[in-house]
Enzyme design. Structure first.
Site, short mmCIF file in Angstrom:
data_model
loop_
_atom_site.label_atom_id
_atom_site.label_comp_id
_atom_site.label_asym_id
_atom_site.label_seq_id
_atom_site.Cartn_x
_atom_site.Cartn_y
_atom_site.Cartn_z
N GLN A 217 0.21 8.60 26.57
CA GLN A 217 -0.19 8.89 27.95
C GLN A 217 -1.55 8.27 28.20
O GLN A 217 -2.52 8.59 27.52
CB GLN A 217 -0.25 10.41 28.12
CG GLN A 217 -0.71 10.86 29.49
CD GLN A 217 -0.97 12.37 29.53
OE1 GLN A 217 -0.82 13.05 28.51
NE2 GLN A 217 -1.37 12.89 30.66
N SER B 109 -6.66 9.26 31.03
CA SER B 109 -8.12 9.46 30.94
C SER B 109 -8.87 8.15 30.71
O SER B 109 -8.36 7.22 30.08
CB SER B 109 -8.46 10.38 29.78
OG SER B 109 -7.85 11.64 29.97
N GLU C 245 2.81 18.91 31.22
CA GLU C 245 1.83 19.09 30.14
C GLU C 245 1.53 20.57 29.98
O GLU C 245 1.49 21.10 28.86
CB GLU C 245 0.55 18.32 30.47
CG GLU C 245 -0.52 18.45 29.39
CD GLU C 245 -1.72 17.54 29.66
OE1 GLU C 245 -1.80 16.95 30.76
OE2 GLU C 245 -2.56 17.44 28.76
N GLU D 150 -15.03 24.61 31.76
CA GLU D 150 -15.59 24.82 33.10
C GLU D 150 -14.57 24.47 34.18
O GLU D 150 -14.41 25.20 35.17
CB GLU D 150 -16.86 23.98 33.30
CG GLU D 150 -18.06 24.44 32.50
CD GLU D 150 -18.09 23.89 31.08
OE1 GLU D 150 -17.16 23.13 30.72
OE2 GLU D 150 -19.02 24.21 30.33
#
Lengths: 407, 379, 407, 379
Positions: free
Chosen positions: C130, C133, C249, C369
């Site tokens: 994948q 990113s 995912e 976060e």
């Protein structure tokens, strides 16, 4: 590395100490045996003592001499605080007036205002209160909604509500922030006023905290009229005037208090009484951690004083001491009560009182979150949060908020 | 796998909420801090709603329901800070039912009030059954017991026992030659001194009971059953805490959406948002462990100590956290007398130190795992 | 309250169990005695095993039957995972392909793509990776900068860099997000491509973690050309396609993993070996807390399965289990190493490995976060953070960021 | 009151930073994880810069400086992860100087390497002097000692002693009939076995020393002086940690200003901002306590145990926190081998467990206060 005074400071300290040796018996007893407990009597006696301190030059020492002060620097004011503590006598009653509001009037007031108000403030004849916060303007002070509308005769008509007002019940005057121009951006269009607390339309209501004690007040303003000459620092310039007060607030809190009396030793006594607790590794660990941090606060205070002496004014990072102190005291309260058990939560227990008092203290003077924001931005230089209220007229801002809340 | 509530359980939950909604429990929690008389007596409510007989077998006039059902009732009570008699009464009724005391029918019917005096099972670091001390960390041994036929005589003090101040019958655990025995002593019996009161949270009545050679009827229960009473109370406190946390979260989220500062709803700030999510995380974990505890009571008795202790440990932590965060999210106003948040905070402060305290439950989780017990092989 | 299967599920489970009883000896041994350790051999053997699982209908069981799946629901896929764990044999090697990328192609691919790619993916002949990113697009996935420019012949030329690419070194294909229209807003103007990993201009570099192991890869794209028919889900529609992958995912991670094997019992053994530690109140407290939370994760998983059975798809709150697991495991590592001392930090120690592995895991798949933001907004309904990137063309956004960073 | 650095101290700090800047300490910290040889030997650097004789009196060829001066050096070393020989050498040289061992001049000059084998003073829960164990929580007693005239013979093992693997002279604390004595044993003496190595942080060489009737020269030091060596090491670790945290904060703040996500610099988000402020808060507290420790060593010996332990406790907590937050702020990239953050994290992981560990320092803070010691009446 030297914890001692310079020769000049030592001389000043000696002078203060001599005065206190002579007069400390005149101070009211507020703790321990023979202490006064009635709140009204406490206030009365503390005001008398303030007059005495002023007489000796121990109240408002940093004020210019022409207004009754000594014109000395902040280090001397620290010395006075230390000597008062050492002598075990109270400080001035009207810390807010003498430490913060007086200096604001000195900086921004007219000569008439200074002549009229400063003297009685200093000797405790007239107590003052600070009227900035409102239900919808806490950490975000510039959101005050109390309206001041100028009348044809130049006087102002006030309507609104203030909150968290310490000493309102004793006060002759309040220094009050109100909105005079709602069409301006929120930081503009506010004005600072001197409000006689006995004016018609002023209602004071004690605001009880978790413990049940009323440590603060709410003040309601209902068509209250004040003269044109009660404006301090110019119409629509209230934010600038208020910033001066806040600067002095930081200085007063930072240098005056010593961790609210929360010290490792006090908790050690409570925990050490219990033989099992004092040998329990978990109790020892939790206590050791918080006691070390509280000790750090003391030494951070010394470092600040030392820096002040070198000419540095303490910045917002001073607020870290408050965060540390409150959070450690909260942990200490929990720990002591865990060791003692439910009996620590009895109504008359000092620990129950402390446990009740601390959650309010955590938000007093701005929440911990806001403090961390300020320090992050102003000290570490981190970028600010996006502000959605920039450049929007105050009146529209409220509409936007209401819309958002309804969504 | 089905962990959803059954229709009967949904009904029980709703009926409980309904019964409690007729009392202004939260307002009373505040008023009672200044005037105890402000509290509605919830024993009749409990009797009418059938809570007192929840764990009593049907042949003894009870509903014969499960521990998890009792936890659902406790959760509803926790939501509204109701000081319902559950923590002391339910284990008492369970032991009386198991132990063949025929007075349990009157308990289930609400005619007689019963409360159990909590006694904690030993562990590898605490070598005997103990009870909560009046003050301090040194836990006294459970009362000394002397069995004579069907009777048992107790001597000792048990402090801070929920519901025990008002009870007619006290279900006591004592040590006879080091072994635990349980018996039922009348509160009016010779040698029984009852001190009743509350600490910090006025809704929770606590009794400190002193037994000086006080004699009662022995219960025919074994050590496992006696320890089950302790873990039932742990599970009930966990469930009650879950309810309290749920309300604290709900009201805090609501406020965070409505309250604006610096032009933004405060819930849009990460500090607030993340702390609310943290309440939710803890709440969710506590809920899962309550399910586990319920499952253990019903289907896997060996897991009861571990599951009930884990539930109380995590639920107690959640309540501690939520009790403080609810105030913090509300800013200064959250720390005022008129606000509800301090009432939830008071509850959290007391619960943390009741019936062994949260920390003893946490310690038990470690104990079970160190002893090689804990979870039975997972599905 | 019932931990048992429905009759249908029990039947399905029996079928799976029977198949595994027959075939489990053919699975590669990856742990314990006789385990394979060479990473390449591990990969090879796992791929063979995946082919076997596919044959038995245990790989991609939720895929439609026409693409080699069994067309079953997520509960059956949970049953398969449980039975694989029970039998102590590995799951499919290409979890990412089978669990996330295959379903994306099934949802958005052309018939040709499905025919060409799904079969070899399912049986492990072709491994997939994948490629979403990038160094500047982590939590903020829509910030991808890898450029894809269409050539006159309809093919696309790719330039850029991807990172955190699991299995890139084994992969035949990657599913890759690239920017095709920089003048559009950041969420628009991206396209999903199928990239042959052996294409000219593709460079794969292992990305070593704290422990020294290369758990991920960086992939550099330098004038890589792919055909026009490698677009998945339409030009400039890459965000929508990618959201499908992310949804799968969540499902894969949520239902497949069981807390990464971090369980109270494992730590109890290490701590309990030390007689002093197992009686120390602080160790017991810290351990009890984290063990209870890890136990909660297990039961939260059962609750999710139960809800899934009732038709509920797990939402973002599923991510809480990851937060709990990682933070508890971090505490456990610290605690075990505190008890053992420096020897726990020896290079070959399982605890040193765990301590090194966890900090990376904390940010993997989005930082804690971001996860808390998402849950706060989507589950609790809290208002979103102000977004400064709304409605700004991607090309301008970069300029604004650069300006801000330089300021 | 003046707590600012003197001009001499400012100079010492700058000179230290200068000497360290000539070595690529951080890069070497990474390379040494795979090849120990990559580390520059810092003993010659320390000798040349005069650190080894910092605490040795001028008549013995040292600089006769204060503990606080030594802490300034440690802080600079901590900033750049330099594995400078300080934690073992400085207490060794101090004890040798106090105890009248004339070999201290050669130690100060860097001609002979000396290291002290840390021994912790007893407390109310640990009733004898102890040393760090090779493994586990059970702390062994300090080596047994037998004094004969000017000589002393030691038997026992001390694990994980900084700098001890390379030392020529070992300053040992042992127990003679329950009372602590110190002596200097040559590393090459009969009965001495030295195992040298590192754990997790390759910059920090650690020695595990076994003494089997190993004889050396007795030092003329009393119990107070021996315990001072322990607290000096605590203070040095605190100061070093302060330096490490300062760098972690600085680089994290820098990155938080530059890195953008969702159109904003990540430092504008409260989660990041508040955690950076938390590093700062802890750092600031640790710094204040280092000042306190320095003051205690110079002017108030009764406060040394409390002040040094408090400094290490808070600095250790700051390093733990910063070591993890630095990685977290940097996101995924912060957890990669090539990044510096993991090197700071490795340091934090090891320091936390060295020379008694942070937790023993925390325990000491409690001990001092429970024993009614702690801070002498405040100014």
């Amino acid at each position: 590395m030297d914890l001692n005074d310079t020769p000049e400071q030592a001389e000043y300290r000696a002078k203060i100490r001599a005065w206190l040796d002579e007069h400390k018996d005149e101070a009211p007893i507020l703790q321990g045996e023979g202490a006064i407990t009635d709140p009204d009597e406490v206030a009365r006696e503390q005001r008398k003592w303030q007059a005495k301190l002023a007489e000796g030059g121990l109240a408002g020492a940093t004020w210019p001499t022409e207004y009754g002060g000594q014109g000395v620097g902040p280090i001397e004011s620290v010395i006075i605080n230390q000597e008062l503590q050492r002598a075990g006598v109270p400080n001035v009653f009207d810390v807010i007036g003498v430490g913060m509001l007086g200096p604001t009037i000195i900086a921004h007031g007219t000569e008439e205002q200074k002549d009229r108000y400063l003297g009685p403030m200093l000797n405790g004849d007239e107590v003052w209160c600070q009227m900035f916060s409102e239900p919808a303007a806490g950490s975000d002070l510039a959101a005050v909604q109390t309206r001041a509308v100028q009348q044809d005769d130049g006087s102002w008509k006030l309507n609104g509500q203030k909150v968290w007002t310490t000493n309102a019940q004793y006060a002759t005057y309040g220094l009050m922030l109100a909105r005079t121009n709602p069409e301006a951006h929120k930081h503009k269009g506010m004005t600072m006023f001197i409000l006689p607390m006995d004016a018609e339309g002023v209602t004071i209501r004690g605001l009880r905290q978790i413990s049940g004690e009323a440590e603060f007040n709410e003040v309601f303003l209902d068509d209250v009229v004040v003269d044109a000459d009660s404006v301090v620092g110019g119409v629509d310039n209230g934010w600038g005037t208020g910033l001066t007060t806040l600067m002095f607030e930081r200085l007063t809190i930072g240098l005056g208090s010593s961790s609210f009396g929360y010290r490792g030793r006090r908790f050690a006594e409570a925990l050490g009484e219990d033989e099992v607790a004092s040998r329990n590794s978990e109790v020892r660990h939790d206590f050791g951690e918080l006691a070390a941090e509280l000790e750090a606060v003391r030494w951070s205070g010394y470092r600040a004083i030392s820096a002040l002496q070198g000419g540095q004014i303490p910045g917002p990072e001073f607020g870290l001491a408050k965060i540390t102190t409150v959070n450690c005291a909260i942990k200490a309260g929990d720990l002591v009560a865990d060791v003692i058990g439910p009996e620590a939560l009895a109504e008359e227990s000092e620990w129950a009182y402390m446990i009740s008092f601390l959650p309010g203290l955590k938000s007093a003077g701005g929440t911990e979150e806001i403090l961390r924001n300020t320090i992050g931005e102003r000290v570490l230089g981190l970028p600010p949060e996006p502000r959605l209220d920039k450049g929007v007229p105050f009146s529209e801002l409220r509409a936007i908020e209401k819309e958002g809340a309804a969504a | 796998m089905n962990l959803e509530l059954s229709d009967e359980q949904e009904f029980l939950r709703e009926a409980t909420a309904g019964a409690l909604s007729r009392v202004k429990t939260v307002e009373e929690a505040r008023e009672a801090l200044e005037d105890e008389a402000a509290l509605t007596d919830l024993w009749p409510v409990a009797a009418e709603a059938g809570w007192l007989g929840l764990l009593v077998s049907e042949e003894n006039g009870g509903a014969g329901l499960s521990a998890y059902d009792a936890m659902l009732v406790a959760e509803e009570a926790g939501k509204v800070l109701a000081g319902a008699p559950l923590l002391g009464t339910l284990p008492a009724s369970m032991l009386m039912d198991l132990g063949g005391d025929d007075r349990v029918a009157a308990v289930a019917a609400g005619e007689t009030k019963a409360a159990w005096l909590p006694a904690a099972p030993p562990s590898s670091v605490e070598d005997q059954w103990t009870v909560d001390p009046i003050e301090g960390m040194d836990r006294p041994e459970a009362p000394q017991a002397e069995v004579k036929g069907d009777e048992v005589t107790f001597t000792g003090t048990v402090a801070w026992a929920p519901d025990a101040g008002e009870a007619d019958l006290l279900v006591v655990v004592g040590l006879d030659g080091g072994s635990p025995v349980a018996g039922v002593v009348e509160a009016s019996a010779d040698g029984v001194t009852v001190e009743s009161g509350w600490r910090y949270d006025a809704t929770r009545k606590l009794g400190t009971i002193t037994l000086a050679e006080a004699t009662g009827r022995k219960l025919d229960v074994d050590e496992d059953e006696i320890s089950r009473a302790w873990y039932l109370t742990q599970a009930l406190i966990a469930a009650e805490s879950v309810g309290t946390v749920a309300t604290a979260l709900e009201t805090s989220v609501e406020y965070a959406k409505e309250r604006y500062t610096f032009g933004r709803a405060i819930g849009s700030y990460q500090a607030i948002k993340h702390s609310l999510v943290e309440i939710m995380r803890r709440l969710d974990n506590a809920r899962s462990l309550c399910v586990y505890a319920g499952y253990a009571f019903a289907d896997s008795p060996a897991e009861i100590p571990y599951a009930a202790a884990a539930a109380r440990s995590v639920a107690g932590g959640a309540l501690d956290y939520a009790g403080r965060q609810q105030i913090q999210v509300h800013g200064g106003i959250g720390a005022t007398w008129e606000h509800d948040a301090p009432l939830y905070f008071r509850r959290s402060q007391l619960n943390r130190r009741l019936v062994g305290g949260t920390s003893m439950a946490t310690d038990r989780v470690a104990e079970e795992l160190f002893q090689g017990r804990g979870p039975v092989a997972a599905v």
